[in-house]
Write an enzyme that holds these catalytic residues in place. Structure first.
Site, short mmCIF file in Angstrom:
data_model
loop_
_atom_site.label_atom_id
_atom_site.label_comp_id
_atom_site.label_asym_id
_atom_site.label_seq_id
_atom_site.Cartn_x
_atom_site.Cartn_y
_atom_site.Cartn_z
N TYR A 1 1.20 -10.55 15.53
CA TYR A 1 0.08 -11.11 16.28
C TYR A 1 -1.00 -11.59 15.31
O TYR A 1 -1.13 -11.08 14.19
CB TYR A 1 -0.54 -10.08 17.21
CG TYR A 1 0.25 -9.81 18.47
CD1 TYR A 1 0.06 -10.59 19.61
CD2 TYR A 1 1.17 -8.77 18.53
CE1 TYR A 1 0.77 -10.34 20.78
CE2 TYR A 1 1.88 -8.51 19.69
CZ TYR A 1 1.68 -9.30 20.82
OH TYR A 1 2.38 -9.05 21.96
N ASP B 1 -1.41 -11.44 28.27
CA ASP B 1 -2.41 -11.40 29.33
C ASP B 1 -3.02 -12.78 29.58
O ASP B 1 -2.81 -13.73 28.83
CB ASP B 1 -3.53 -10.43 28.96
CG ASP B 1 -3.10 -8.98 29.02
OD1 ASP B 1 -2.13 -8.69 29.73
OD2 ASP B 1 -3.73 -8.15 28.34
N ARG C 1 -6.07 -6.12 20.44
CA ARG C 1 -7.45 -6.47 20.79
C ARG C 1 -8.42 -5.32 20.49
O ARG C 1 -9.55 -5.56 20.07
CB ARG C 1 -7.52 -6.87 22.27
CG ARG C 1 -6.84 -8.21 22.56
CD ARG C 1 -6.67 -8.45 24.05
NE ARG C 1 -7.94 -8.37 24.76
CZ ARG C 1 -8.03 -8.36 26.10
NH1 ARG C 1 -6.92 -8.39 26.84
NH2 ARG C 1 -9.21 -8.30 26.69
N ARG D 1 4.60 -9.68 27.57
CA ARG D 1 3.82 -10.01 28.76
C ARG D 1 2.37 -10.29 28.38
O ARG D 1 1.47 -9.48 28.65
CB ARG D 1 3.90 -8.86 29.77
CG ARG D 1 5.32 -8.57 30.23
CD ARG D 1 5.36 -7.32 31.09
NE ARG D 1 6.73 -7.01 31.52
CZ ARG D 1 7.07 -5.92 32.20
NH1 ARG D 1 6.14 -5.03 32.53
NH2 ARG D 1 8.32 -5.72 32.56
#
Length: 245
Positions: free
Chosen positions: A110, A52, A197, A50
């Protein structure tokens, strides 16, 4: 009935994330609309992650069930003619009926892009985190090994996040600089909300000298979000790959 798996690339700039929302444009809604227009079926797709608002993907994975007679490998061609240019179906394939894009995932990779230059980039403004302060890459690289392995990453999850466990295993971490672009890459069995992040923001603080590389183990052990660095902005984050058995 068949189960079709899609590998999707998208620029998340113009979307309020992946997950369907009633009052905002999302990647999931856009892809579902194209599939429904193509098949005439009221299809709902399941995504692996999911992402952002503003986050991008090279390898988001989704699946859906259909009774359409369109060959599985032709869905990518047909859907790409219907989708906007910032969403591309890289591959469509038929998978077992019990395949679930989210629950069958065994890990993810990522990438986070930091644009380290005095002035921001016009080209990368929606695709990177601009840091004007000079960063010490050697110190940032010294911090990387401390993230590897199995840890409770409570210090690296968004405040208020509710999960059964904050324990995750990081397989590998890398940091590469090419001119002004710094690529932080991390793979693991799963990630907490905003975890990558926050890791990226913490590395920036290490590069600035606000946090020492040797402090990372203590930050992890503290389980305290306040000890870690800032949450880096979403536009620098890319979902690269989802791992399946």
């Amino acid at each position: 009935m068949k189960n079709v798996k899609l590998t999707i690339e998208y620029d998340g700039t113009n979307y309020h994330g992946w997950q369907s929302q009633s009052n905002a444009k999302t990647v999931q809604d856009t892809v579902e609309k194209a599939i429904r227009g193509l098949t005439g079926e009221q299809i709902t797709i399941t995504g692996s992650s999911r992402t952002d608002q503003g986050v991008h993907a090279y390898g988001q994975v989704a699946n859906f069930f259909t009774q359409s007679n369109i060959p599985h490998d032709r869905f990518s061609y047909a859907l790409n003619r219907m989708l906007p240019e910032d969403i591309v179906i890289r591959k469509s394939e038929e998978v077992n009926m019990d395949f679930h894009a989210r629950y069958c995932a065994r890990g993810k990779k990522y990438r986070y892009l930091i644009y380290n230059s005095t002035f921001p980039s016009a080209i990368f403004r929606n695709r990177s985190y601009h840091v004007s302060h000079a960063l010490n890459i050697d110190n940032m690289k010294k911090a990387l090994p401390f993230f590897k392995g199995t840890h409770d990453f409570s210090a690296f999850k968004a405040t208020g996040s509710s999960v059964k466990t904050s324990v995750r295993t990081i397989f590998d971490v890398n940091l590469t600089r090419v001119e002004d672009n710094i690529w932080f890459e991390v793979s693991g069995d799963g990630f907490l909300y905003n975890m990558v992040r926050i890791m990226a923001g913490t590395l920036v603080d290490v590069g600035m000298g606000r946090i020492k590389a040797e402090e990372i183990p203590g930050i992890i052990e503290s389980l305290d979000r306040r000890k870690a660095g800032r949450t880096a902005p979403p536009q620098g984050l890319y979902l690269v790959e989802v791992y399946y058995e």
